[in-house]
Scaffold this active site. Sequence first.
Site, PDB file in Angstrom:
ATOM      1  N   CYS A  53       0.860  -1.177   0.000  1.00  0.00           N
ATOM      2  CA  CYS A  53       0.000   0.000   0.000  1.00  0.00           C
ATOM      3  C   CYS A  53       0.900   1.231   0.000  1.00  0.00           C
ATOM      4  O   CYS A  53       1.821   1.333   0.820  1.00  0.00           O
ATOM      5  CB  CYS A  53      -0.895  -0.002   1.232  1.00  0.00           C
ATOM      6  SG  CYS A  53      -1.840   1.532   1.420  1.00  0.00           S
ATOM      7  N   ASP A  60      -0.216  -5.989   0.322  1.00  0.00           N
ATOM      8  CA  ASP A  60      -1.482  -6.350  -0.316  1.00  0.00           C
ATOM      9  C   ASP A  60      -1.242  -7.643  -1.078  1.00  0.00           C
ATOM     10  O   ASP A  60      -0.202  -7.807  -1.732  1.00  0.00           O
ATOM     11  CB  ASP A  60      -1.933  -5.253  -1.292  1.00  0.00           C
ATOM     12  CG  ASP A  60      -2.364  -3.992  -0.569  1.00  0.00           C
ATOM     13  OD1 ASP A  60      -3.094  -4.100   0.424  1.00  0.00           O
ATOM     14  OD2 ASP A  60      -1.961  -2.895  -1.003  1.00  0.00           O
TER      15      ASP A  60
END
Length: 162
Positions: A53, A60
Amino acid sequence: MPQNDKELNLKLLGGKTQYVFEYNPDVLETFDNKHPDTDYWVKFNCPEFTSLCPITNQPDFATIYISYVPDKKLVESKSLKLYLFSYRNHGDFHENCIVTIMKDLIDKMDPKYIEVWGKFLPRGGISIDPYANWGKPGTRWEKIAEQRLAMHDMNPETVDNR
């Protein structure tokens, strides 16, 4: 006719794998399509994609689906794996990762058609599934891309595992 990876000019096959830990499209390698006169699909399912992120720097996780109809070139699968791995420490939003992957593959292969779909695991209770596609301008694949985008995810699957 080339018989091995050296004759094909593929540098990443064989030997010890050198991983790149920052986004790097230069690791992508291609080879000649032996059947450019035949339309066919190539699909990669990449269930271990990770990026970061750009705001929180948290990881992620996603499955990336890449489907394409090759023209003169195909992407070599190990180089694709190393390219996707290069996102491991790359901070970017899900949507931008998917579009960038698609554009990098277009730049390297110039396929007739390509689509890239990311199915990201949820964070904060929301999963994001960006989709991008492209058809070669001036060909029937341009219209197919428009149709597939317009009809994309009209019948979404039941999501009960993420």
